[in-house]
Structure formats: structure tokens, C-alpha cells
Design a protein around this motif. Sequence first.
Motif, PDB file in Angstrom:
ATOM      1  N   LEU A 243       0.823  -1.201   0.000  1.00 28.38           N
ATOM      2  CA  LEU A 243       0.000   0.000   0.000  1.00 28.38           C
ATOM      3  C   LEU A 243       0.858   1.253   0.000  1.00 28.38           C
ATOM      4  O   LEU A 243       0.613   2.193  -0.744  1.00 28.38           O
ATOM      5  CB  LEU A 243      -0.949   0.005   1.206  1.00 28.38           C
ATOM      6  N   THR A 244       1.869   1.288   0.857  1.00 24.09           N
ATOM      7  CA  THR A 244       2.768   2.433   0.879  1.00 24.09           C
ATOM      8  C   THR A 244       4.062   2.059   1.583  1.00 24.09           C
ATOM      9  O   THR A 244       4.087   1.132   2.408  1.00 24.09           O
ATOM     10  CB  THR A 244       2.117   3.636   1.605  1.00 24.09           C
ATOM     11  N   SER A 245       5.127   2.756   1.243  1.00 17.55           N
ATOM     12  CA  SER A 245       6.398   2.617   1.934  1.00 17.55           C
ATOM     13  C   SER A 245       6.973   4.015   2.115  1.00 17.55           C
ATOM     14  O   SER A 245       7.398   4.644   1.139  1.00 17.55           O
ATOM     15  CB  SER A 245       7.359   1.728   1.136  1.00 17.55           C
ATOM     16  N   ARG A 246       6.948   4.490   3.344  1.00 21.26           N
ATOM     17  CA  ARG A 246       7.407   5.835   3.678  1.00 21.26           C
ATOM     18  C   ARG A 246       8.446   5.758   4.792  1.00 21.26           C
ATOM     19  O   ARG A 246       8.653   4.696   5.380  1.00 21.26           O
ATOM     20  CB  ARG A 246       6.232   6.705   4.182  1.00 21.26           C
ATOM     21  N   ARG A 247       9.073   6.881   5.056  1.00 23.12           N
ATOM     22  CA  ARG A 247       9.997   6.936   6.182  1.00 23.12           C
ATOM     23  C   ARG A 247       9.287   6.568   7.479  1.00 23.12           C
ATOM     24  O   ARG A 247       9.852   5.910   8.353  1.00 23.12           O
ATOM     25  CB  ARG A 247      10.575   8.361   6.299  1.00 23.12           C
ATOM     26  N   GLU A 248       8.011   6.979   7.622  1.00 27.53           N
ATOM     27  CA  GLU A 248       7.280   6.750   8.864  1.00 27.53           C
ATOM     28  C   GLU A 248       6.813   5.307   9.031  1.00 27.53           C
ATOM     29  O   GLU A 248       6.750   4.794  10.144  1.00 27.53           O
ATOM     30  CB  GLU A 248       6.054   7.679   8.950  1.00 27.53           C
ATOM     31  N   PHE A 249       6.440   4.653   7.931  1.00 25.04           N
ATOM     32  CA  PHE A 249       5.939   3.274   8.019  1.00 25.04           C
ATOM     33  C   PHE A 249       5.814   2.662   6.631  1.00 25.04           C
ATOM     34  O   PHE A 249       5.741   3.372   5.616  1.00 25.04           O
ATOM     35  CB  PHE A 249       4.585   3.205   8.733  1.00 25.04           C
ATOM     36  N   THR A 250       5.800   1.343   6.617  1.00 31.40           N
ATOM     37  CA  THR A 250       5.467   0.565   5.419  1.00 31.40           C
ATOM     38  C   THR A 250       4.237  -0.259   5.750  1.00 31.40           C
ATOM     39  O   THR A 250       4.144  -0.850   6.826  1.00 31.40           O
ATOM     40  CB  THR A 250       6.633  -0.358   5.011  1.00 31.40           C
ATOM     41  N   VAL A 251       3.274  -0.298   4.819  1.00 33.33           N
ATOM     42  CA  VAL A 251       2.027  -1.028   5.055  1.00 33.33           C
ATOM     43  C   VAL A 251       1.739  -1.938   3.860  1.00 33.33           C
ATOM     44  O   VAL A 251       1.759  -1.492   2.710  1.00 33.33           O
ATOM     45  CB  VAL A 251       0.830  -0.076   5.277  1.00 33.33           C
ATOM     46  N   ASN A 252       1.480  -3.204   4.154  1.00 29.85           N
ATOM     47  CA  ASN A 252       1.053  -4.180   3.150  1.00 29.85           C
ATOM     48  C   ASN A 252      -0.353  -4.662   3.470  1.00 29.85           C
ATOM     49  O   ASN A 252      -0.753  -4.728   4.630  1.00 29.85           O
ATOM     50  CB  ASN A 252       1.983  -5.404   3.138  1.00 29.85           C
ATOM     51  N   ARG A 253      -1.099  -5.004   2.418  1.00 33.51           N
ATOM     52  CA  ARG A 253      -2.369  -5.700   2.595  1.00 33.51           C
ATOM     53  C   ARG A 253      -2.159  -7.156   2.231  1.00 33.51           C
ATOM     54  O   ARG A 253      -1.620  -7.463   1.165  1.00 33.51           O
ATOM     55  CB  ARG A 253      -3.465  -5.105   1.711  1.00 33.51           C
ATOM     56  N   ILE A 254      -2.579  -8.053   3.128  1.00 31.74           N
ATOM     57  CA  ILE A 254      -2.458  -9.493   2.873  1.00 31.74           C
ATOM     58  C   ILE A 254      -3.853 -10.097   2.761  1.00 31.74           C
ATOM     59  O   ILE A 254      -4.633 -10.066   3.713  1.00 31.74           O
ATOM     60  CB  ILE A 254      -1.681 -10.202   4.002  1.00 31.74           C
ATOM     61  N   ARG A 255      -4.163 -10.610   1.584  1.00 31.20           N
ATOM     62  CA  ARG A 255      -5.409 -11.370   1.397  1.00 31.20           C
ATOM     63  C   ARG A 255      -5.077 -12.824   1.698  1.00 31.20           C
ATOM     64  O   ARG A 255      -4.584 -13.559   0.838  1.00 31.20           O
ATOM     65  CB  ARG A 255      -5.922 -11.182  -0.024  1.00 31.20           C
ATOM     66  N   LEU A 256      -5.360 -13.216   2.918  1.00 31.46           N
ATOM     67  CA  LEU A 256      -4.843 -14.483   3.444  1.00 31.46           C
ATOM     68  C   LEU A 256      -5.715 -15.658   3.014  1.00 31.46           C
ATOM     69  O   LEU A 256      -6.774 -15.909   3.585  1.00 31.46           O
ATOM     70  CB  LEU A 256      -4.769 -14.393   4.971  1.00 31.46           C
ATOM     71  N   GLN A 257      -5.240 -16.393   2.021  1.00 33.50           N
ATOM     72  CA  GLN A 257      -5.971 -17.547   1.529  1.00 33.50           C
ATOM     73  C   GLN A 257      -5.209 -18.853   1.714  1.00 33.50           C
ATOM     74  O   GLN A 257      -5.727 -19.922   1.434  1.00 33.50           O
ATOM     75  CB  GLN A 257      -6.317 -17.343   0.045  1.00 33.50           C
ATOM     76  N   GLU A 258      -3.972 -18.744   2.159  1.00 27.79           N
ATOM     77  CA  GLU A 258      -3.176 -19.941   2.437  1.00 27.79           C
ATOM     78  C   GLU A 258      -2.205 -19.604   3.554  1.00 27.79           C
ATOM     79  O   GLU A 258      -1.963 -18.429   3.862  1.00 27.79           O
ATOM     80  CB  GLU A 258      -2.411 -20.379   1.187  1.00 27.79           C
ATOM     81  N   ALA A 259      -1.651 -20.617   4.187  1.00 32.56           N
ATOM     82  CA  ALA A 259      -0.727 -20.398   5.295  1.00 32.56           C
ATOM     83  C   ALA A 259       0.558 -19.733   4.800  1.00 32.56           C
ATOM     84  O   ALA A 259       1.071 -20.060   3.725  1.00 32.56           O
ATOM     85  CB  ALA A 259      -0.401 -21.723   5.978  1.00 32.56           C
ATOM     86  N   LEU A 260       1.057 -18.783   5.581  1.00 35.83           N
ATOM     87  CA  LEU A 260       2.308 -18.101   5.276  1.00 35.83           C
ATOM     88  C   LEU A 260       3.313 -18.364   6.398  1.00 35.83           C
ATOM     89  O   LEU A 260       2.948 -18.350   7.573  1.00 35.83           O
ATOM     90  CB  LEU A 260       2.096 -16.591   5.152  1.00 35.83           C
ATOM     91  N   HIS A 261       4.562 -18.589   6.012  1.00 35.34           N
ATOM     92  CA  HIS A 261       5.643 -18.754   6.990  1.00 35.34           C
ATOM     93  C   HIS A 261       6.490 -17.487   6.927  1.00 35.34           C
ATOM     94  O   HIS A 261       7.131 -17.193   5.917  1.00 35.34           O
ATOM     95  CB  HIS A 261       6.480 -19.984   6.656  1.00 35.34           C
ATOM     96  N   ILE A 262       6.493 -16.707   8.004  1.00 33.20           N
ATOM     97  CA  ILE A 262       7.158 -15.411   8.035  1.00 33.20           C
ATOM     98  C   ILE A 262       8.487 -15.527   8.773  1.00 33.20           C
ATOM     99  O   ILE A 262       8.530 -15.949   9.929  1.00 33.20           O
ATOM    100  CB  ILE A 262       6.296 -14.343   8.734  1.00 33.20           C
ATOM    101  N   TYR A 263       9.579 -15.153   8.090  1.00 44.24           N
ATOM    102  CA  TYR A 263      10.895 -15.094   8.721  1.00 44.24           C
ATOM    103  C   TYR A 263      11.203 -13.625   9.008  1.00 44.24           C
ATOM    104  O   TYR A 263      11.285 -12.813   8.083  1.00 44.24           O
ATOM    105  CB  TYR A 263      11.957 -15.698   7.807  1.00 44.24           C
ATOM    106  N   THR A 264      11.377 -13.281  10.262  1.00 49.24           N
ATOM    107  CA  THR A 264      11.477 -11.875  10.650  1.00 49.24           C
ATOM    108  C   THR A 264      12.860 -11.272  10.449  1.00 49.24           C
ATOM    109  O   THR A 264      13.015 -10.052  10.516  1.00 49.24           O
ATOM    110  CB  THR A 264      11.082 -11.709  12.132  1.00 49.24           C
ATOM    111  N   GLU A 265      13.868 -12.093  10.196  1.00 48.39           N
ATOM    112  CA  GLU A 265      15.238 -11.583  10.074  1.00 48.39           C
ATOM    113  C   GLU A 265      15.361 -10.541   8.973  1.00 48.39           C
ATOM    114  O   GLU A 265      16.084  -9.568   9.107  1.00 48.39           O
ATOM    115  CB  GLU A 265      16.198 -12.738   9.812  1.00 48.39           C
ATOM    116  N   ARG A 266      14.631 -10.715   7.875  1.00 51.43           N
ATOM    117  CA  ARG A 266      14.737  -9.797   6.747  1.00 51.43           C
ATOM    118  C   ARG A 266      14.139  -8.419   7.055  1.00 51.43           C
ATOM    119  O   ARG A 266      14.412  -7.451   6.350  1.00 51.43           O
ATOM    120  CB  ARG A 266      14.060 -10.373   5.504  1.00 51.43           C
ATOM    121  N   PHE A 267      13.329  -8.320   8.106  1.00 53.85           N
ATOM    122  CA  PHE A 267      12.734  -7.037   8.471  1.00 53.85           C
ATOM    123  C   PHE A 267      13.622  -6.273   9.461  1.00 53.85           C
ATOM    124  O   PHE A 267      13.749  -5.061   9.393  1.00 53.85           O
ATOM    125  CB  PHE A 267      11.350  -7.240   9.093  1.00 53.85           C
ATOM    126  N   GLY A 268      14.187  -6.989  10.426  1.00 55.36           N
ATOM    127  CA  GLY A 268      15.036  -6.349  11.421  1.00 55.36           C
ATOM    128  C   GLY A 268      14.279  -5.453  12.373  1.00 55.36           C
ATOM    129  O   GLY A 268      14.872  -4.577  13.020  1.00 55.36           O
TER     130      GLY A 268
END
Length: 360
Positions: A243-268
Motif C-alpha cells: 500500500l505504501t512505503s514511507r519513512r514513517e511506516f510501510t504497510v502491506n495488505r495481505i489477502r490471506l488464503q493460504e498459510a504463510l511462513h514469516i521469517y522476521t530476520e529480513r525485516f530487522g
Amino acid sequence: MRFGRESGLADLGTSESEVVNGWLAGSTVSELMETYLERVVGEHVYSCFGRQFPLMMRLFKVQERMPLMVCPDDVTAFQRYDTLGKAKLWYVADAEPGSRLYMGFRRNVSAQELYDRVLSGTLEEVLNEVTPHRGEAYLIPPGLVHSATAGVEIAEVGESSDMDFRIYGWGRPVSSATASFTADPAGISGTAPSDDAEELSLEASFDFINMNEYDETLAITLPSAPLRTTSGRIPEDGLTDRLTSRREFTVNRIRLQEALHIYTERFGCFLAYLCVEGEASFQQPRKEGGVDEFILRKGETLLVPEEVPDFFIVPRDRSTILLEAFIEPRVEEDDYIDPDAEPRLRGEEDDEDTTPVWEE
């Protein structure tokens, strides 16, 4: 850590969210930050914001027309009020027929016209009206006047700040002799404004109100091409939209239709999720075996600390929609440095001329 619909996720000092599950239930966001510091938000976020949790998220239904509001930028808010300014993103979770959003002005207005129309109760004539539709998103940068009428359900992501200035009484004339146009941030409200003209904060907002014609690019058009999910792979049906990526925040919309495995290392940094529709199960594997499960329902928010290495998100409803928010590390440019300047001292025109400047 899950937070209820009533409070959302916020750390505003006078109004804080409380954890509603697990052994940390009853703890406020500020108490979590005081105790666990960078373990909650990550080192780069902590280095920028310290013990202030930087984001807020909530889902609310507008019952009566909201006050017309405007928010300052970070520099102005820090200099005047020693707090963060406020950029926002509004995602339309639902909209009844006839509902409206107000975003900026139909045309450029002058400070004098703005002031006169507030006093006479005719500002609505120059405001930009938008017909909201479910699934749309709008970026609200500092300085943009904004409001919503009854019947709109809004998922809001913004900076953790109460710098919402009410500037208009919707058709009720205001006396310049009795109204106080001093700084009085209104806080967050999905209800109608008070009749008390003393709550208006127009004059204090003049320095940061954007009086130009509304920029249509602030209405976010969701991409048709699939983006990579937070697990790093590309889903066949494009489940994740930026949706947006700014200095203040990045926001994604997830239409969750299947299981997701999230690895947090890439976000920090931390990850925050707001359930806009449906229901999801967040599952965290334990080191000793087994899984901790957290159920996130519509309107609830989940905070995943930076120190959690990975987790799963599993849909419990085919129509589940989540907003995912975090803060990406960014390199701030120094205004005093010219990035186009040659990396040489005066007198170093070529490789052969090595005479020091002081010997010229």
C-alpha cells in the motif's frame, strides 16, 4: 501480543493499549517498551524512537461525521509540542451507500479564504469529496485536511501521536471574537465534533495546512501484479499488496488464503498486524517443541516483537484480510553534503597534480 478492538495498538501516553492475552495480559505498550526496549521493536527502530512505540493501528466505524482534521509534520510537532507529528494511511474496510470522505481541497485556496470560510461555516464548498469503496486506501500526509461521514469503516495506520487538530465546525458559524484558534489537538475520534468553538485549532495549523488542490496520487491504486510475500516467495494469485512505503511506516495488505511462513530476520524490526476482515491464526513454534497459537479476529491487532525469529499465519476464514505494518531502515541524507560533488580537495584536478592546497 494481542490487543483488543476497543483500544487498537497505540502508545499515546494518556491513552495506551493493553495486551489481552498470555502472561503479559494487562501490560501497556509503554510498559513493554520500558522493560524490553529494543527486544520489542529492533535496534534501528529503537535508535530512532527510544522507548516511544512509533506506530498506531486501529479499526473503527464512523458513527457521525468526524471533525475536519489536519496533522503536523514531525519537525513542527517536535519543535512545538515535543512529540511525533502524524502521517496516516486509511484503508476502507467497508462503506455504506452515500458515505463520503473529505480529502484536501477541490482547488487551491488562500489562507484568507480558508479563515473566512471557517468563520462563516462554508468551508465544505471547497473541500474535495471522495466516494469511498471497500478495499481502497488513501495516504494522508501531514498537512492534508481530512474527515469521513457516517457509514465508513476505516482501518488506520499512523504515527503514534495525538496531533489531530480539529479545524472546522461543519456549517456552524464561528465568532472570531469568542473562538479560540490556539493549539488544542483533538485526539482520535470517530464521533461528531463538539459544538464548543473553543476546540477549534485553526490558527495553530496555518503553518502546516496544505492549501493546494488535492493530489489524486494519494489515492492508492492497488497493483495488479503479484508482490513477494513476507516469506520471500511469489504467490500464484498475488496475496500481498504494497500500500505504501514511507519513512514513517510501510504497510502491506495481505489477502490471506493460504498459510504463510514469516521469517522476521529480513525485516530487522517488529511486525504489527490488524485484522480487517475474517479471522487468522498466528502460530509460533516453541524451542522445546509445540506451538503457541494466537487467534486474531476482526478489529484486533497483533504485535510480533523483533526477537521472534519466525511464525506462521494461517487463515481461519477464506475472506481474511490483514494489514501488515513495520518500519524499514533508511539512511537519512545530510542536507549539508552535496552528493554530486567530486571527492577531491581543491587543487586535485588530476592524478598528477598532488600539490597540497597549503603549498600553493
